[in-house]
Design a protein around this motif. Structure first.
Motif: not given
Length: 949
Positions: A643-660
């Motif tokens: 629920a922390d917007p900054n943590a969500v952004a960090r984790n989601t961005y890493n998946e988009l950059i590197y791929g699952k």
């Protein structure tokens, strides 16, 4: 970034410098004093000089004795607003003020902070910029207020409101201190409101209000100037007189603030359903005493003893016995006119806070029965000498300490008394202040619980009164901050518009690096530095998360954490006490690429500290109970991240950059599902297979020779047996061929967190440093960067925005990151897009000159602290750089051309080959993002129901 600074440190952590010939002993802290000169100008300005020629740098600090406590109800937040305004412009510095000059002269980035009681302005510069800084500080104090216009004020209001959204409104438990202040202090008490003020008060501030505030408080007789570092005191004194003497003394008498404690006539219990909280948190707060009060020192010891470490009574009950939380936090927050003692417990998911409160009461009962032993008291005091010397590592830290002591006590050398007062605390004092301020005393309790979980709050708690901002597109006022102010210039006896010249250019002194290795494969990199009698060391083992399997994500992190929890011959408590008795710290942690053991110790205790580090590394305890606690704590952190917007952004961005399918895309903590499956045997296998000297190095900086370092590692060489470790390589994807907008919905988010970027470069790539040079004016140069100038200074959309390259040995990303107010999410993205499109063709000769000036001159500061030297060794050892690699980088900068900048920008920061991620309120912002021109936004999570306040 200009920010509010809250410090909850022991008094001795502020110690600034030492001039003592008394010999050190093994069991006695030496007499400590401050070496300084102090003068007072006729206009009342107090000036403190401290000479430290260990590095060619100078710290300049202006501290004004005005914080939020000098404000009045209805006009809160002014002191902090002023902190922002004073950086923008003055009559002779012009637009951009100190920020622009800082970029040219190689400064650390002009910064400031506001507390309840004071506002400070500070930065470190190469010593050849000292006269320029004295000129600039004087211009801010005497030639500033005419430059503030209604448009400038309107814009800076938006910046400050964005800071509030970022640090309070859009953060879990962000409103907690607001609720405490409103209930701990009476309505007319100056600590009743928060330093940042209210959005309503900020919006209502008029230009006349601002000018009145400045003229009353920003006067020489309410300020302290500190110059600390490689200075000639006689010459600096002449410059101070030249630039400050003709600033008039304030006409109003500056009254002393009267000590006034908080008042709680009966226990107050309040609750709030926090939009961003996922686990409940209980805070209990008792009124206590102001800073430097005799009782404040014993309260510092009491709060540390009750909650710090395995032997702490509250941890024994709440963590070990009841298993309600993974840790407790208690501190004594002492300010100038009052203090408060706060106890914070963030419970595990679903725990009723009544159970937590009962556990706290049980812990207090335990303390009442057992008290604090002399051994425990001495253990807590033992860290004072180490903290003292740590504070010597930067001239900026010394400057702040000198300014603070002078502001609050009138004596820059009060550190001697401060430390004596800490050392004088007895076990009886600790129990006495507990009985006086805590036991059976009224308090304020706050229960912050997740949405729709009011049942977890303390029984009988009443709903806290919190006004949350509503998201309304187009609601903000319009302004044009570029409109120049028209005014009659403030007179001066000389032409202040002429910037002073540089002094003698400091030479770049690169620390001498030594290298060696052990027979077991451990590599050694070190720098001998005898400025202070400390040693810092890192033992870094390559691998980390890269060695995990996808079904057991989080193993490396848990392994590192468990290495802190005792050894074969020492329980957790015994290990903690052994480390603390040395005044040392040792901590093991993990990240994507490695596991690191980090240690800090007095030089005289280096061998004993290293022996404990070796024991932790080679003889782990693998305690089942501690493992279970760590798992629960990790899962609680992961749930909160959801629920922390900054943590969500960090984790989601890493998946988009590197791929699952790339492990670099995964949270280093793992996932709730993976952590639940991990067993202690998984950790033992990971440890056995991968903790090896064959992929490890030790970095050592401090007051110890190469010969002594190598000799100290004989046992580690003998007992740490090497094994072959193969670290998997994960290929980073190429940058996308077209842009895509992604959106992650967090209902009712007050800000949108932006992460824009693409896969780019490894740190070992030949273009990496050159690309970082290219990025300086784009988004790496703080207030010199276009992103900051346009989105913060030009539009007031954000509190801060930056861009940079994150490559390591593997290819990383180029990323632009910011938090912007929700109702300008689209407009912010559009402006970033335009800046990126224009950058390659509009980068100017002046931009290149600023880039070169900063990057070359700032090297004077590059190796000032031991931490900076450790970072230097990390670069050398990680990327096979030469010890004087900084000189190669200087050549890169000196030879850079505009054509190279254009080529690098087109190649690595192309907006049409990027991922555009927005984490925010989908109900109000998702559909608007179509207008960015990059197609239909991709919603990454299920559209959530808007949570109404």
């Amino acid at each position: 970034m200009k920010k509010i600074l809250f410090t909850f440190l022991l008094a001795a952590a502020f110690i600034s410098c030492k001039n003592s010939s008394e010999e050190k002993t093994e069991d006695k802290i030496p007499e400590l004093s401050i070496n300084y000169n102090k003068i007072k100008l006729d206009n009342g300005l107090e000036v403190v000089f401290h000479v430290d020629k260990s590095d060619p740098v100078v710290a300049v600090e202006l501290m004004v004795h005005v914080g939020s406590a000098r404000e009045i109800e209805g006009r809160t937040g002014f002191a902090h607003l002023f902190e922002h305004l004073l950086f923008l412009e003055s009559e002779n510095l012009g637009k951009g003020g100190l920020d622009k000059m800082s970029a040219r002269i190689g400064g650390s980035g002009a910064n400031g902070s506001t507390s309840r009681d004071r506002t400070n302005y500070l930065q470190t510069v190469p010593k050849d910029g000292l006269e320029k800084m004295i000129w600039a500080e004087a211009d801010k104090l005497g030639w500033f207020i005419n430059t503030v216009t209604d448009p400038v004020l309107a814009k800076e209001k938006q910046v400050v409101k964005n800071e509030k959204r970022q640090s309070i409104d859009n953060r879990p438990y962000g409103h907690n201190q607001y609720v405490i202040g409103k209930n701990l202090y009476p309505k007319d008490h100056p600590y009743n409101w928060q330093v940042i003020g209210s959005l309503e008060d900020l919006q209502n501030a008029t230009l006349e209000d601002v000018k009145t505030f400045f003229k009353k408080w920003y006067v020489p007789n309410n300020a302290t100037l500190v110059l600390s570092g490689d200075i000639d005191v006689d010459q600096a004194t002449k410059w101070v007189h030249k630039y400050f003497d003709e600033i008039p003394k304030g006409t109003d008498e500056i009254p002393a603030l009267v000590k006034r404690p908080g008042k709680v006539d009966k226990i107050k219990s309040l609750y709030y359903e926090d939009n961003f909280a996922r686990v409940p948190q209980l805070t209990m707060v008792w009124p206590s005493v102001a800073q430097y009060d005799a009782d404040s020192y014993a309260l510092d010891v009491l709060t540390q003893y009750l909650t710090d470490g395995k032997s702490a009574p509250l941890n024994q009950v709440l963590v070990d016995d009841l298993k309600l939380t993974s840790n407790t936090t208690m501190y004594n927050y002492a300010s100038e006119i009052a203090g408060e003692t706060q106890l914070i417990v963030r419970a595990f998911d679903g725990i009723h806070l009544d159970d937590v409160k009962a556990g706290i009461e049980k812990g207090f009962t335990k303390f009442e029965a057992e008290g604090i032993s002399e051994k425990d008291l001495n253990r807590i005091k033992a860290g004072q000498e180490t903290r003292f010397y740590s504070s010597l590592s930067s001239v900026l830290g010394k400057g702040t300490s000198l300014a603070s002591y002078n502001t609050y006590t009138g004596n820059p050398g009060f550190v001697t008394e401060d430390l004596k007062n800490t050392i004088a605390v007895t076990t009886d004092d600790v129990m006495r202040v507990y009985n006086k301020y805590i036991k059976n005393k009224n308090y304020v309790a706050t229960s912050f619980v997740p949405k729709n979980a009011a049942k977890l709050a303390l029984k009988g708690a009443v709903l806290a009164d919190i006004v949350e901002e509503q998201i309304v597109t187009g609601a903000e006022e319009k302004f044009d901050p570029k409109i120049a102010a028209t005014y009659e210039k403030t007179p001066s006896s000389f032409d202040r518009s002429i910037e002073p010249p540089y002094g003698e250019t400091p030479s770049l002194a690169v620390p001498e690096v030594y290298e060696s290795s052990l027979e077991n494969g451990l590599k050694i990199f070190g720098i001998e530095s005898n400025e202070v009698p400390l040693v810092r060391f890192n033992i870094t083992i390559d691998g980390g998360q890269l060695l995990e399997s996808f079904d057991k994500l989080g193993v490396a992190n848990l392994t590192a954490d468990l290495l802190n929890k005792g050894t074969k011959t020492k329980t957790v408590k015994e290990l903690e006490e052994a480390i603390q008795e040395l005044g040392a710290s040792i901590y093991v942690y993990s990240n994507t690429e490695n596991i690191t053991l980090s240690g800090t110790t007095l030089a005289k205790n280096y061998n004993k500290t290293l022996a404990l580090a070796q024991e932790m590394l080679l003889e782990p305890r693998f305690d089942e109970t501690e493992f279970d606690l760590l798992k629960k704590a990790t899962i609680a952190n992961l749930r909160q991240d959801e629920a922390d917007p900054n943590a969500v952004a960090r984790n989601t961005y890493n998946e988009l950059i590197y791929g699952k399918d790339n492990i670099r895309s995964k949270n280093t903590l793992g996932s709730v599902a993976s952590v639940e499956k991990i067993t202690i045997d998984d950790l033992k296998i990971f440890y056995k297979n991968y903790i090896s000297p064959s992929v490890a190095k030790i970095l050592v900086v401090g007051d110890i020779s190469k010969e002594k370092v190598v000799a100290s590692l004989t046992s580690l060489n003998k007992n740490w047996i090497a094994k072959e470790v193969t670290i998997p390589e994960y290929k980073t994807p190429e940058a996308p061929t077209k842009p895509t907008v992604y959106f992650y919905d967090i209902p009712n988010a007050k800000q949108s967190v932006l992460q824009f970027g693409a896969p780019a470069l490894a740190a070992t790539d030949k273009d990496f440093y050159a690309a970082s040079v290219m990025n300086y004016i784009l988004g790496g140069g703080g207030f010199a960067s276009r992103l900051t100038q346009e989105l913060r200074e030009g539009k007031g959309y954000t509190y801060g925005i930056r861009s940079g390259f994150s490559g390591t040995k593997a290819k990383g990303a180029f990323t632009i990151s910011s938090g912007v107010r929700s109702n300008v999410t689209l407009e912010s993205a559009q402006l970033v897009k335009k800046i990126l499109e224009d950058y390659p063709i509009t980068f100017s000769d002046k931009d290149l000159e600023t880039t070169k000036s900063f990057l070359i001159k700032s090297n004077a500061r590059a190796f000032e602290t031991d931490r900076a030297k450790l970072n230097m060794l990390a670069n050398i050892s990680n990327y096979d750089l030469k010890p004087d690699y900084v000189k190669d980088r200087e050549n890169t900068v000196n030879n850079m051309t505009k054509e190279q900048i254009t080529t690098l920008a087109n190649k690595y920061v192309n907006p049409n080959k990027m991922i555009w991620l927005v984490v925010g309120d989908a109900e109000t912002q998702l559909q608007r993002m179509k207008e960015l021109g990059y197609g239909e936004p991709v919603l990454l999570n299920e559209r959530q129901k808007q949570i109404k306040n």
